[in-house]
Design a protein around this motif. Structure first.
Motif, PDB file in Angstrom:
ATOM      1  N   TYR A 105       0.828  -1.206   0.000  1.00 54.53           N
ATOM      2  CA  TYR A 105       0.000   0.000   0.000  1.00 54.53           C
ATOM      3  C   TYR A 105       0.866   1.262   0.000  1.00 54.53           C
ATOM      4  CZ  TYR A 105      -3.933  -3.073   1.217  1.00 54.53           C
ATOM      5  OH  TYR A 105      -4.880  -4.046   1.232  1.00 54.53           O
ATOM      6  N   GLY A 106       1.965   1.223   0.749  1.00 52.50           N
ATOM      7  CA  GLY A 106       2.872   2.366   0.773  1.00 52.50           C
ATOM      8  C   GLY A 106       3.490   2.618  -0.596  1.00 52.50           C
ATOM      9  N   ALA A 107       3.880   1.542  -1.283  1.00 52.77           N
ATOM     10  CA  ALA A 107       4.460   1.680  -2.629  1.00 52.77           C
ATOM     11  C   ALA A 107       3.419   2.221  -3.603  1.00 52.77           C
ATOM     12  CB  ALA A 107       4.992   0.332  -3.103  1.00 52.77           C
ATOM     13  N   GLU A 108       2.175   1.732  -3.494  1.00 53.75           N
ATOM     14  CA  GLU A 108       1.105   2.222  -4.366  1.00 53.75           C
ATOM     15  C   GLU A 108       0.842   3.701  -4.124  1.00 53.75           C
ATOM     16  OE1 GLU A 108      -2.216  -0.336  -3.556  1.00 53.75           O
ATOM     17  OE2 GLU A 108      -1.270  -2.070  -4.522  1.00 53.75           O
ATOM     18  N   GLU A 109       0.813   4.103  -2.865  1.00 52.45           N
ATOM     19  CA  GLU A 109       0.583   5.512  -2.522  1.00 52.45           C
ATOM     20  C   GLU A 109       1.689   6.391  -3.089  1.00 52.45           C
ATOM     21  OE1 GLU A 109      -1.523   8.655  -0.722  1.00 52.45           O
ATOM     22  OE2 GLU A 109      -2.113   6.554  -0.827  1.00 52.45           O
ATOM     23  N   CYS A 110       2.918   5.945  -2.960  1.00 53.68           N
ATOM     24  CA  CYS A 110       4.063   6.695  -3.494  1.00 53.68           C
ATOM     25  C   CYS A 110       3.956   6.807  -5.014  1.00 53.68           C
ATOM     26  CB  CYS A 110       5.360   6.001  -3.082  1.00 53.68           C
ATOM     27  SG  CYS A 110       6.834   6.853  -3.614  1.00 53.68           S
ATOM     28  N   LEU A 111       3.608   5.715  -5.674  1.00 57.04           N
ATOM     29  CA  LEU A 111       3.451   5.705  -7.129  1.00 57.04           C
ATOM     30  C   LEU A 111       2.391   6.715  -7.567  1.00 57.04           C
ATOM     31  CD1 LEU A 111       3.932   4.229  -9.951  1.00 57.04           C
ATOM     32  CD2 LEU A 111       1.909   2.901  -9.339  1.00 57.04           C
ATOM     33  N   LEU A 112       1.223   6.669  -6.942  1.00 54.16           N
ATOM     34  CA  LEU A 112       0.120   7.547  -7.327  1.00 54.16           C
ATOM     35  C   LEU A 112       0.457   9.013  -7.067  1.00 54.16           C
ATOM     36  CD1 LEU A 112      -2.874   5.391  -6.030  1.00 54.16           C
ATOM     37  CD2 LEU A 112      -2.049   5.621  -8.390  1.00 54.16           C
ATOM     38  N   ARG A 113       1.130   9.297  -5.954  1.00 50.10           N
ATOM     39  CA  ARG A 113       1.507  10.682  -5.645  1.00 50.10           C
ATOM     40  C   ARG A 113       2.599  11.207  -6.564  1.00 50.10           C
ATOM     41  NH1 ARG A 113      -0.318  12.997  -0.879  1.00 50.10           N
ATOM     42  NH2 ARG A 113      -1.633  11.611   0.339  1.00 50.10           N
ATOM     43  N   SER A 114       3.344  10.283  -7.189  1.00 51.79           N
ATOM     44  CA  SER A 114       4.412  10.682  -8.108  1.00 51.79           C
ATOM     45  C   SER A 114       3.912  10.822  -9.538  1.00 51.79           C
ATOM     46  CB  SER A 114       5.540   9.646  -8.071  1.00 51.79           C
ATOM     47  OG  SER A 114       6.069   9.547  -6.785  1.00 51.79           O
ATOM     48  N   GLY A 115       2.599  10.679  -9.749  1.00 47.85           N
ATOM     49  CA  GLY A 115       2.035  10.827 -11.087  1.00 47.85           C
ATOM     50  C   GLY A 115       1.910   9.521 -11.846  1.00 47.85           C
ATOM     51  N   GLY A 116       2.176   8.413 -11.196  1.00 48.15           N
ATOM     52  CA  GLY A 116       2.041   7.119 -11.851  1.00 48.15           C
ATOM     53  C   GLY A 116       0.633   6.580 -11.731  1.00 48.15           C
ATOM     54  N   LEU A 117       0.409   5.427 -12.310  1.00 51.87           N
ATOM     55  CA  LEU A 117      -0.870   4.748 -12.186  1.00 51.87           C
ATOM     56  C   LEU A 117      -0.632   3.247 -12.186  1.00 51.87           C
ATOM     57  CD1 LEU A 117      -1.612   3.725 -15.318  1.00 51.87           C
ATOM     58  CD2 LEU A 117      -2.169   6.107 -15.549  1.00 51.87           C
ATOM     59  N   MET A 118      -1.666   2.506 -11.833  1.00 45.87           N
ATOM     60  CA  MET A 118      -1.552   1.054 -11.773  1.00 45.87           C
ATOM     61  C   MET A 118      -2.347   0.442 -12.907  1.00 45.87           C
ATOM     62  SD  MET A 118      -1.805   0.853  -7.673  1.00 45.87           S
ATOM     63  CE  MET A 118      -2.269  -0.826  -7.617  1.00 45.87           C
ATOM     64  N   CYS A 119      -1.814  -0.620 -13.476  1.00 47.67           N
ATOM     65  CA  CYS A 119      -2.492  -1.301 -14.570  1.00 47.67           C
ATOM     66  C   CYS A 119      -3.860  -1.778 -14.081  1.00 47.67           C
ATOM     67  CB  CYS A 119      -1.658  -2.487 -15.049  1.00 47.67           C
ATOM     68  SG  CYS A 119      -2.468  -3.443 -16.355  1.00 47.67           S
ATOM     69  N   PRO A 120      -4.936  -1.460 -14.834  1.00 51.70           N
ATOM     70  CA  PRO A 120      -6.278  -1.848 -14.402  1.00 51.70           C
ATOM     71  C   PRO A 120      -6.665  -3.279 -14.745  1.00 51.70           C
ATOM     72  CG  PRO A 120      -6.413  -0.543 -16.400  1.00 51.70           C
ATOM     73  CD  PRO A 120      -4.968  -0.586 -16.007  1.00 51.70           C
ATOM     74  N   SER A 121      -5.807  -3.993 -15.424  1.00 49.14           N
ATOM     75  CA  SER A 121      -6.135  -5.365 -15.810  1.00 49.14           C
ATOM     76  C   SER A 121      -6.269  -6.240 -14.560  1.00 49.14           C
ATOM     77  CB  SER A 121      -5.040  -5.921 -16.720  1.00 49.14           C
ATOM     78  OG  SER A 121      -5.329  -7.246 -17.099  1.00 49.14           O
ATOM     79  N   PRO A 122      -7.337  -7.051 -14.463  1.00 52.68           N
ATOM     80  CA  PRO A 122      -7.534  -7.899 -13.276  1.00 52.68           C
ATOM     81  C   PRO A 122      -6.322  -8.785 -12.989  1.00 52.68           C
ATOM     82  CG  PRO A 122      -9.474  -7.956 -14.677  1.00 52.68           C
ATOM     83  CD  PRO A 122      -8.410  -7.222 -15.440  1.00 52.68           C
ATOM     84  N   GLY A 123      -5.880  -8.768 -11.747  1.00 53.37           N
ATOM     85  CA  GLY A 123      -4.750  -9.594 -11.334  1.00 53.37           C
ATOM     86  C   GLY A 123      -3.380  -9.025 -11.659  1.00 53.37           C
TER      87      GLY A 123
END
Length: 199
Positions: free
Chosen positions: A127-145
């Motif tokens: 969760y910490g890595a995801e938060e850092c990614l999103l705050r840095s302008g990144g995004l996560m792949c929406p594909s399931p899994g």
């Protein structure tokens, strides 16, 4: 800690202490982090959550120095991880404040959260890595899994999930659906709703 070195020819006047775990053998260069908030409860202060008096407690860094027993601290951390309620600080990272909600009380040494156990601590790190990614302008792949972390190009809506990190899914940066030309399906639906409301 200041002092005077007793070795011949040394003029050093500061000592440096290193913590090591006594429960298992370690090499000379293997260090353990000092968990400075965990202390012996020599004053018999009751836990702010359960009011029990325990021998070992965690003392928050707030001005009131609130005390919480380790069982309640573990529960506090587990609840906050499950609810994704850890707070992001650009200097400290992903942390928690005093359980009483005191200002300026974020835990600075993040190894205190190892109390969560391996599985929950893994979730905390994710969760910490995801938060850092999103705050840095990144995004996560929406594909399931998948959920690979990506930094999309700024000049294009087309994003391709890197096959070395994720699944290779190609999607629209704006709506996170499969890549398409023209307006996003949500924009089209919104325009249709707005048009019918005007009639």
């Amino acid at each position: 800690i200041h002092g005077v070195c007793q070795s011949d020819g040394c003029q050093g006047n500061e000592a440096e202490f290193f913590m090591k775990c006594a429960s298992h053998p370690t090499s000379d260069d293997d260090l353990s982090v000092a968990l400075d908030l965990i202390m012996t409860n020599s004053r018999d202060v009751p836990c702010i959550a359960c009011t029990d008096i325990r021998d070992v407690v965690l003392v928050f860094q707030c001005s009131e120095r609130h005390v919480i027993c380790l069982d309640c601290f573990r529960g506090y951390c587990q609840t906050r991880v499950s609810e994704r309620q850890f707070m992001y600080d650009p200097v400290i990272g992903y942390s928690l404040p005093c359980a009483a909600g005191c200002p300026d009380s974020l835990i600075k040494e993040l190894h205190h959260f190892r109390i969560l156990g391996d599985d929950q601590y893994g979730r905390y790190l994710q969760y910490g890595a995801e938060e850092c990614l999103l705050r840095s302008g990144g995004l996560m792949c929406p594909s399931p899994g998948c959920g690979a972390g990506l930094f999309p190009p700024e000049d294009s809506r087309r994003v391709e999930c890197d096959r070395q990190l994720g699944c290779g899914f190609v999607f629209c940066k704006n709506c996170r659906e499969g890549y398409h030309e023209g307006a996003c399906p949500t924009e089209l639906a919104l325009n249709r709703t707005t048009s019918s409301a005007k009639c």
